[in-house]
Motif scaffolding. Structure first.
Motif, PDB file in Angstrom:
ATOM      1  N   PHE A 210       0.830  -1.208   0.000  1.00 20.12           N
ATOM      2  CA  PHE A 210       0.000   0.000   0.000  1.00 20.12           C
ATOM      3  C   PHE A 210       0.868   1.264   0.000  1.00 20.12           C
ATOM      4  O   PHE A 210       0.603   2.218  -0.730  1.00 20.12           O
ATOM      5  N   MET A 211       1.921   1.275   0.828  1.00 20.87           N
ATOM      6  CA  MET A 211       2.803   2.428   0.871  1.00 20.87           C
ATOM      7  C   MET A 211       3.526   2.631  -0.448  1.00 20.87           C
ATOM      8  O   MET A 211       3.720   3.777  -0.919  1.00 20.87           O
ATOM      9  N   ALA A 212       3.942   1.541  -1.099  1.00 25.28           N
ATOM     10  CA  ALA A 212       4.611   1.659  -2.393  1.00 25.28           C
ATOM     11  C   ALA A 212       3.662   2.220  -3.450  1.00 25.28           C
ATOM     12  O   ALA A 212       4.057   3.059  -4.275  1.00 25.28           O
ATOM     13  N   GLU A 213       2.403   1.774  -3.426  1.00 23.20           N
ATOM     14  CA  GLU A 213       1.427   2.305  -4.380  1.00 23.20           C
ATOM     15  C   GLU A 213       1.177   3.789  -4.132  1.00 23.20           C
ATOM     16  O   GLU A 213       1.044   4.582  -5.086  1.00 23.20           O
ATOM     17  N   GLN A 214       1.092   4.169  -2.847  1.00 28.37           N
ATOM     18  CA  GLN A 214       0.898   5.587  -2.538  1.00 28.37           C
ATOM     19  C   GLN A 214       2.092   6.427  -2.993  1.00 28.37           C
ATOM     20  O   GLN A 214       1.921   7.521  -3.554  1.00 28.37           O
ATOM     21  N   GLN A 215       3.307   5.935  -2.783  1.00 31.98           N
ATOM     22  CA  GLN A 215       4.496   6.659  -3.226  1.00 31.98           C
ATOM     23  C   GLN A 215       4.545   6.775  -4.741  1.00 31.98           C
ATOM     24  O   GLN A 215       4.884   7.831  -5.300  1.00 31.98           O
ATOM     25  N   LEU A 216       4.165   5.708  -5.437  1.00 26.14           N
ATOM     26  CA  LEU A 216       4.148   5.745  -6.892  1.00 26.14           C
ATOM     27  C   LEU A 216       3.109   6.735  -7.398  1.00 26.14           C
ATOM     28  O   LEU A 216       3.350   7.463  -8.382  1.00 26.14           O
ATOM     29  N   ALA A 217       1.940   6.799  -6.725  1.00 24.37           N
ATOM     30  CA  ALA A 217       0.911   7.752  -7.135  1.00 24.37           C
ATOM     31  C   ALA A 217       1.393   9.185  -6.937  1.00 24.37           C
ATOM     32  O   ALA A 217       1.140  10.066  -7.786  1.00 24.37           O
ATOM     33  N   ARG A 218       2.077   9.452  -5.820  1.00 20.24           N
ATOM     34  CA  ARG A 218       2.601  10.805  -5.591  1.00 20.24           C
ATOM     35  C   ARG A 218       3.648  11.177  -6.630  1.00 20.24           C
ATOM     36  O   ARG A 218       3.674  12.316  -7.131  1.00 20.24           O
ATOM     37  N   GLU A 219       4.517  10.238  -6.975  1.00 24.55           N
ATOM     38  CA  GLU A 219       5.534  10.523  -7.991  1.00 24.55           C
ATOM     39  C   GLU A 219       4.903  10.801  -9.355  1.00 24.55           C
ATOM     40  O   GLU A 219       5.362  11.675 -10.103  1.00 24.55           O
ATOM     41  N   ARG A 220       3.833  10.076  -9.689  1.00 26.61           N
ATOM     42  CA  ARG A 220       3.144  10.320 -10.963  1.00 26.61           C
ATOM     43  C   ARG A 220       2.505  11.706 -10.980  1.00 26.61           C
ATOM     44  O   ARG A 220       2.548  12.410 -11.992  1.00 26.61           O
ATOM     45  N   LYS A 221       1.907  12.079  -9.863  1.00 22.00           N
ATOM     46  CA  LYS A 221       1.298  13.410  -9.804  1.00 22.00           C
ATOM     47  C   LYS A 221       2.356  14.508  -9.945  1.00 22.00           C
ATOM     48  O   LYS A 221       2.146  15.510 -10.644  1.00 22.00           O
ATOM     49  N   LEU A 222       3.496  14.317  -9.289  1.00 28.34           N
ATOM     50  CA  LEU A 222       4.569  15.297  -9.410  1.00 28.34           C
ATOM     51  C   LEU A 222       5.101  15.360 -10.841  1.00 28.34           C
ATOM     52  O   LEU A 222       5.379  16.453 -11.376  1.00 28.34           O
ATOM     53  N   LEU A 223       5.209  14.219 -11.477  1.00 35.32           N
ATOM     54  CA  LEU A 223       5.673  14.193 -12.857  1.00 35.32           C
ATOM     55  C   LEU A 223       4.680  14.882 -13.781  1.00 35.32           C
ATOM     56  O   LEU A 223       5.068  15.667 -14.681  1.00 35.32           O
ATOM     57  N   GLU A 224       3.386  14.637 -13.601  1.00 37.05           N
ATOM     58  CA  GLU A 224       2.376  15.304 -14.423  1.00 37.05           C
ATOM     59  C   GLU A 224       2.393  16.812 -14.178  1.00 37.05           C
ATOM     60  O   GLU A 224       2.230  17.617 -15.113  1.00 37.05           O
ATOM     61  N   TYR A 225       2.584  17.191 -12.923  1.00 35.31           N
ATOM     62  CA  TYR A 225       2.630  18.630 -12.611  1.00 35.31           C
ATOM     63  C   TYR A 225       3.820  19.287 -13.294  1.00 35.31           C
ATOM     64  O   TYR A 225       3.721  20.393 -13.856  1.00 35.31           O
ATOM     65  N   ASP A 226       4.971  18.609 -13.254  1.00 37.14           N
ATOM     66  CA  ASP A 226       6.152  19.170 -13.917  1.00 37.14           C
ATOM     67  C   ASP A 226       5.949  19.264 -15.417  1.00 37.14           C
ATOM     68  O   ASP A 226       6.374  20.243 -16.069  1.00 37.14           O
ATOM     69  N   GLU A 227       5.296  18.265 -16.012  1.00 35.56           N
ATOM     70  CA  GLU A 227       5.058  18.299 -17.450  1.00 35.56           C
ATOM     71  C   GLU A 227       4.118  19.432 -17.821  1.00 35.56           C
ATOM     72  O   GLU A 227       4.338  20.143 -18.818  1.00 35.56           O
ATOM     73  N   ARG A 228       3.025  19.631 -17.044  1.00 33.76           N
ATOM     74  CA  ARG A 228       2.111  20.727 -17.343  1.00 33.76           C
ATOM     75  C   ARG A 228       2.806  22.094 -17.179  1.00 33.76           C
ATOM     76  O   ARG A 228       2.591  23.029 -17.955  1.00 33.76           O
ATOM     77  N   ARG A 229       3.654  22.197 -16.149  1.00 35.01           N
ATOM     78  CA  ARG A 229       4.359  23.471 -15.929  1.00 35.01           C
ATOM     79  C   ARG A 229       5.353  23.743 -17.053  1.00 35.01           C
ATOM     80  O   ARG A 229       5.483  24.893 -17.523  1.00 35.01           O
ATOM     81  N   ALA A 230       6.008  22.680 -17.503  1.00 41.13           N
ATOM     82  CA  ALA A 230       6.965  22.861 -18.605  1.00 41.13           C
ATOM     83  C   ALA A 230       6.241  23.246 -19.897  1.00 41.13           C
ATOM     84  O   ALA A 230       6.725  24.082 -20.676  1.00 41.13           O
ATOM     85  N   SER A 231       5.054  22.683 -20.116  1.00 41.86           N
ATOM     86  CA  SER A 231       4.313  23.031 -21.337  1.00 41.86           C
ATOM     87  C   SER A 231       3.830  24.464 -21.276  1.00 41.86           C
ATOM     88  O   SER A 231       3.802  25.165 -22.309  1.00 41.86           O
ATOM     89  N   ARG A 232       3.433  24.945 -20.072  1.00 40.53           N
ATOM     90  CA  ARG A 232       3.006  26.345 -19.968  1.00 40.53           C
ATOM     91  C   ARG A 232       4.182  27.296 -20.208  1.00 40.53           C
ATOM     92  O   ARG A 232       4.033  28.355 -20.810  1.00 40.53           O
ATOM     93  N   ASP A 233       5.359  26.911 -19.713  1.00 40.18           N
ATOM     94  CA  ASP A 233       6.520  27.783 -19.896  1.00 40.18           C
ATOM     95  C   ASP A 233       6.927  27.862 -21.383  1.00 40.18           C
ATOM     96  O   ASP A 233       7.319  28.941 -21.881  1.00 40.18           O
ATOM     97  N   ASN A 234       6.790  26.758 -22.088  1.00 40.23           N
ATOM     98  CA  ASN A 234       7.163  26.757 -23.523  1.00 40.23           C
ATOM     99  C   ASN A 234       6.166  27.555 -24.350  1.00 40.23           C
ATOM    100  O   ASN A 234       6.523  28.167 -25.370  1.00 40.23           O
ATOM    101  N   SER A 235       4.906  27.520 -23.917  1.00 34.51           N
ATOM    102  CA  SER A 235       3.889  28.273 -24.679  1.00 34.51           C
ATOM    103  C   SER A 235       4.035  29.769 -24.400  1.00 34.51           C
ATOM    104  O   SER A 235       3.737  30.597 -25.238  1.00 34.51           O
TER     105      SER A 235
END
Length: 235
Positions: A210-235
């Motif tokens: 359960f803890m590993a799944e929670q950590q993986l979910a947090r890492e995915r959210k952080l990765l998606e956030y970084d991708e959205r922020r990078a796309s806004r900066d490029n635009s």
């Protein structure tokens, strides 16, 4: 009358008028059927009154019917007839005052059920002696069951210390409140320990998963956030 019925009546009349050698007449046939039915009816478990017929009365009635020959045991049964059955209340259960305390002892110490019992010994089993001692404290000291239990345990601890000292000196000691055999951990306790260890391991594995799944979910959210922020900066 129908022809078939008329022929049946004529044949039966002819049988009565001119019976063949060895043939059975209508009267003999009727008597034979009555005897057979009478003999068979005696084997029913209930009479017309709805009560069970006594065995001797049933046997004599069958004998009067002539369906069977006289058995060899009939005269002996007539000389000594069976006794009547009487319906009475069930005997009450025998309960001793210490039985409840004995059950409580076994509930507290399940391993005591595996203690061997000397069938040739004249002294009572130590569990019964323990319960009788506790019961004696309850009656003589007028204390509660819990207080009497603590007093009995104190005596048992003193007896255990005295038995160990006697064993160290090589002397014999008669136990009354404690078992004379030191049993190793029984198989039930071992199985319970193994089941508890397996349950703990399974629970730890589920928590880690359960803890590993929670950590993986947090890492995915952080990765998606970084991708959205990078796309806004490029635009």
């Amino acid at each position: 009358l129908p022809r078939a019925r008329a022929r049946s009546i004529r044949s039966r009349v002819e049988r009565v008028r001119t019976p063949r050698a060895g043939a059975m007449t209508i009267l003999d046939e009727k008597h034979f059927l009555d005897k057979s039915l009478l003999a068979i009816s005696q084997f029913k478990s209930k009479t017309k009154a709805g009560r069970a017929m006594p065995f001797l009365q049933m046997a004599e009635k069958i004998m009067r019917s002539g369906a069977v020959s006289k058995p060899a045991w009939l005269d002996a049964m007539r000389a000594v007839p069976p006794t009547k059955r009487y319906a009475g209340n069930k005997p009450s259960k025998i309960v001793f005052p210490e039985d409840r305390l004995i059950r409580a002892y076994y509930n507290r110490h399940p391993a005591a059920r595996f203690q061997p019992i000397d069938l040739q010994s004249k002294t009572p089993h130590y569990v019964r002696t323990f319960a009788l001692t506790q019961l004696g404290f309850m009656k003589k000291k007028r204390v509660s069951e819990e207080v009497a239990l603590e007093m009995t345990y104190d005596l048992a601890d003193q007896e255990e210390i005295a038995a160990e000292k006697a064993a160290a000196k090589g002397k014999k000691f008669t136990r009354r409140l404690t078992p004379s055999h030191n049993l190793e951990r029984n198989h039930v306790s071992k199985i319970q320990d193994e089941e508890e260890a397996a349950w703990e391991a399974s629970r730890k594995a589920q928590v880690d998963k359960f803890m590993a799944e929670q950590q993986l979910a947090r890492e995915r959210k952080l990765l998606e956030y970084d991708e959205r922020r990078a796309s806004r900066d490029n635009s």
